[in-house]
Design a protein around this motif. Structure first.
Motif, short mmCIF file in Angstrom:
data_model
loop_
_atom_site.label_atom_id
_atom_site.label_comp_id
_atom_site.label_asym_id
_atom_site.label_seq_id
_atom_site.Cartn_x
_atom_site.Cartn_y
_atom_site.Cartn_z
N PHE A 1 2.01 -8.90 -11.26
CA PHE A 1 2.44 -9.09 -9.86
C PHE A 1 1.38 -9.81 -9.03
O PHE A 1 1.72 -10.66 -8.20
N TYR A 2 0.10 -9.50 -9.25
CA TYR A 2 -0.96 -10.05 -8.40
C TYR A 2 -1.83 -11.08 -9.11
O TYR A 2 -2.91 -11.42 -8.62
N ALA A 3 -1.36 -11.62 -10.22
CA ALA A 3 -2.16 -12.56 -11.01
C ALA A 3 -2.60 -13.78 -10.20
O ALA A 3 -3.71 -14.29 -10.39
N ASN A 4 -1.76 -14.24 -9.30
CA ASN A 4 -2.06 -15.46 -8.56
C ASN A 4 -2.54 -15.21 -7.14
O ASN A 4 -2.64 -16.15 -6.35
N ASP A 5 -2.84 -13.96 -6.82
CA ASP A 5 -3.37 -13.65 -5.49
C ASP A 5 -4.89 -13.59 -5.58
O ASP A 5 -5.45 -12.66 -6.17
N PRO A 6 -5.60 -14.55 -5.00
CA PRO A 6 -7.06 -14.60 -5.15
C PRO A 6 -7.79 -13.45 -4.47
O PRO A 6 -8.96 -13.21 -4.77
N LYS A 7 -7.13 -12.74 -3.58
CA LYS A 7 -7.77 -11.67 -2.84
C LYS A 7 -7.64 -10.29 -3.52
O LYS A 7 -8.22 -9.33 -3.06
N VAL A 8 -6.86 -10.22 -4.58
CA VAL A 8 -6.77 -8.97 -5.34
C VAL A 8 -7.65 -9.12 -6.57
O VAL A 8 -7.30 -9.84 -7.51
N LEU A 9 -8.80 -8.47 -6.56
CA LEU A 9 -9.76 -8.61 -7.65
C LEU A 9 -9.41 -7.74 -8.85
O LEU A 9 -9.65 -8.13 -10.00
N SER A 10 -8.83 -6.57 -8.59
CA SER A 10 -8.53 -5.65 -9.69
C SER A 10 -7.42 -4.70 -9.30
O SER A 10 -7.06 -4.58 -8.12
N VAL A 11 -6.89 -4.03 -10.30
CA VAL A 11 -5.89 -2.98 -10.08
C VAL A 11 -6.37 -1.75 -10.86
O VAL A 11 -7.03 -1.89 -11.89
N THR A 12 -6.09 -0.57 -10.37
CA THR A 12 -6.57 0.64 -11.03
C THR A 12 -5.47 1.67 -11.18
O THR A 12 -4.49 1.64 -10.41
N GLY A 13 -5.63 2.57 -12.13
CA GLY A 13 -4.67 3.64 -12.33
C GLY A 13 -5.09 4.94 -11.69
O GLY A 13 -4.39 5.95 -11.79
N PHE A 14 -6.27 4.94 -11.04
CA PHE A 14 -6.77 6.15 -10.38
C PHE A 14 -6.57 6.04 -8.88
O PHE A 14 -6.66 4.96 -8.31
N SER A 15 -6.31 7.17 -8.23
CA SER A 15 -6.17 7.19 -6.78
C SER A 15 -7.19 8.13 -6.16
O SER A 15 -7.33 9.27 -6.58
N PHE A 16 -7.92 7.63 -5.17
CA PHE A 16 -8.87 8.46 -4.42
C PHE A 16 -8.14 9.41 -3.47
O PHE A 16 -8.70 10.41 -3.04
N VAL A 17 -6.92 9.06 -3.13
CA VAL A 17 -6.16 9.82 -2.12
C VAL A 17 -5.05 10.60 -2.82
O VAL A 17 -4.23 10.02 -3.53
N ASP A 18 -4.99 11.92 -2.59
CA ASP A 18 -3.98 12.73 -3.29
C ASP A 18 -2.81 13.15 -2.42
O ASP A 18 -1.86 13.73 -2.91
N LYS A 19 -2.86 12.82 -1.12
CA LYS A 19 -1.74 13.14 -0.24
C LYS A 19 -1.38 11.92 0.59
O LYS A 19 -1.90 11.70 1.68
N ILE A 20 -0.49 11.11 0.04
CA ILE A 20 -0.02 9.90 0.71
C ILE A 20 1.09 10.28 1.68
O ILE A 20 1.96 11.11 1.35
N PRO A 21 1.12 9.71 2.89
CA PRO A 21 2.21 10.00 3.84
C PRO A 21 3.57 9.76 3.20
O PRO A 21 3.78 8.77 2.49
#
Length: 301
Positions: A119-139
């Motif tokens: 999805f973000y292969a051609n977006d120069p501002k997205v350096l990486s994607v991760t499977g971990f989340s620092f936030v455990d309670k998203i609105p």
């Protein structure tokens, strides 16, 4: 969906490695994914038997499209073993996924990362994607399956070679960074620990590779995509052989349950204020002091 190759870094922790591999094998995409395993050599004589035990296990691994094992003949350390591995991957593949041997992943991990990498292969501002989340309670009103943060995450992540090749792992401007209070203050915007971690790395107090990547992202003004629910559990905190983790884990979150067939990802980069505030608080001075207190009393969660 293109399936990115996986590079798995390991050293001397056979028990966590076995759990890591078993969790990756449960991902439906593993059977069609290439796996490259990089085994670092013993740093000292007392570690040699543990490294040998790991290397005896590696040839028994199955469940992937192809498996390649790279055994270091000298110890590169927790930093340069990974840095050199990333360079190798970026020279051979267009995109790839990075996993360390103290991570247990949920079965949707590879699907989420591969989907995000496409999805973000051609977006120069997205350096990486991760499977971990620092936030455990998203609105509950947040409409997407991922959010952006101006900080990288080393716990199960993916990137693109044309982006990662630009990283200055040696930090050519380290003198400027060490001498500038303003740069250090700005770097701490997404975590009060960042400048001290990079400083300690540059002066040789610690051997961290990920803060180097984080500093590159800061200078480039790029970001990382995180999932709204974590696909990764770091089990290295309660392991005596861990390199940079210990006992109490302030980043512990609940693993995502189930496997989605589709992920709604944000098309434009934006930083949700509620999520960002919670994200930054994980590395606030208050949280870091609390973590040190838990370490002092030897509390393990």
């Amino acid at each position: 969906m293109n399936l990115a190759p996986i590079i798995l870094f390991t050293y001397k922790r056979l028990d966590t490695l076995q759990r890591c591999v078993a969790s990756l094998q449960k991902c439906p995409e593993s059977a069609e994914s290439d796996l490259i395993i990089v085994s670092d050599y013993a740093a000292k004589e007392e570690d040699l038997e543990k490294v040998k035990a790991v290397r005896q296990f590696l040839p028994t691994i199955k469940g992937f499209k192809t498996i390649e094992i790279i055994e270091r003949t000298q110890n590169l350390g927790v930093d340069y073993n990974i840095i050199e591995g990333i360079k190798l991957m970026s020279a051979r593949f267009s995109q790839f996924i990075v996993v360390e041997d103290d991570l247990v992943v949920q079965d949707g991990f590879l699907h989420f990362l591969n989907t995000s990498l496409d999805f973000y292969a051609n977006d120069p501002k997205v350096l990486s994607v991760t499977g971990f989340s620092f936030v455990d309670k998203i609105p509950t009103t947040y409409p997407y399956c991922g959010y952006f943060a101006k900080r990288t995450c080393p716990w199960g992540w993916g990137t693109w070679s044309h982006k990662i090749k630009e990283v200055d792992w040696e930090i050519a401007d380290k003198t400027e960074f060490l001498d500038s209070r303003k740069i250090q203050k700005d770097f701490n915007e997404w975590g009060s620990d960042r400048s001290s971690m990079l400083t300690n790395t540059l002066v040789g107090k610690v051997r961290a590779w990920d803060i180097r990547l984080d500093y590159h992202q800061f200078k480039e003004g790029s970001c990382t995509l995180y999932p709204i629910a974590t696909f990764v559990d770091n089990i290295g905190f309660n392991n005596d052989d861990a390199s940079n983790t210990f006992g109490y884990n302030r980043f512990k979150t609940k693993l995502k349950e189930g496997h989605a067939d589709h992920y709604r990802l944000p098309e434009a980069i934006f930083y949700d204020p509620t999520i960002s505030k919670k994200f930054i608080s994980k590395n606030s001075l208050k949280q870091r002091i609390f973590t040190r207190m838990m370490k002092f009393i030897n509390y393990k969660n």
